[in-house]
Design a protein around this motif. Sequence first.
Motif: not given
Length: 237
Positions: A37-42, A136-142, A144-153
């Motif tokens: 699990r990469e997104l929200e890893p426990r 509050a956005g589209p799904p991400a694979d990790s 890092l990807e989620a953070a890049r989506q936040v950065l891109a708005g």
Amino acid sequence: MRPLATLLVVVLGCSLLGGCFREDPTVVAFLVSDGARELEPRVDVEAFEARVEATCEECAVRVYDAEGDATTQAEQAVEALRDSADVIVLDPVDVEDAEALVGGGEDEVPVVAHTALVPGADWFVGLAEPLASSDAGPPADSDLEAARQVLAGQRRSMLHVPATAMSEQAADVAVGVLADEEPEGAEDFEGVPSWLHTAAEVRLAGLTDVLVREGAFTLDELCDGSTARRCEQLGFV
């Protein structure tokens, strides 16, 4: 699912008879709910292993990944005992199912619950509140990807679980248990000595202050390729 208390009598009984005595190594079993699990890893398995290695020369970490399946985790708990685990760190797939894996009998192996409190565990390191999605956005694979989506708005926020800090603390507790020296800083949580962390909702302003600083990823990784210009605009680089 057979309660671990019953299995402990069967598996550990050989040690009482002298039939499975062994001196080395001291085994720390890490039962992980889903190591992929990469997104929200426990958990942070590498951080856990490194911390144990740095603080306990005679210890060996054995990781059991249930890959999200509670039945598999139950089987792995039995396997860990057969592998002569001296302490078990349990990241439960499901708390209710995991309750059957803990407790009962004076010969039981001590259990450190990780991320979520499992009734009957001896210690707890993890989150005081269950994980709840605040993305509050589209799904991400990790992360890092989620953070890049936040950065891109593309999303408003992401949920950051301090997996590395929790796993290092869990390693300290496990090693302390083996040395009969419980680490300092525990607080009572539902009657269990606990070290509590908080999952944080991270927005744009916190990407560098929280995630880069904590080592979730580097600034170069965050600001690579399509996000490079956005990082320049925000003064990140």
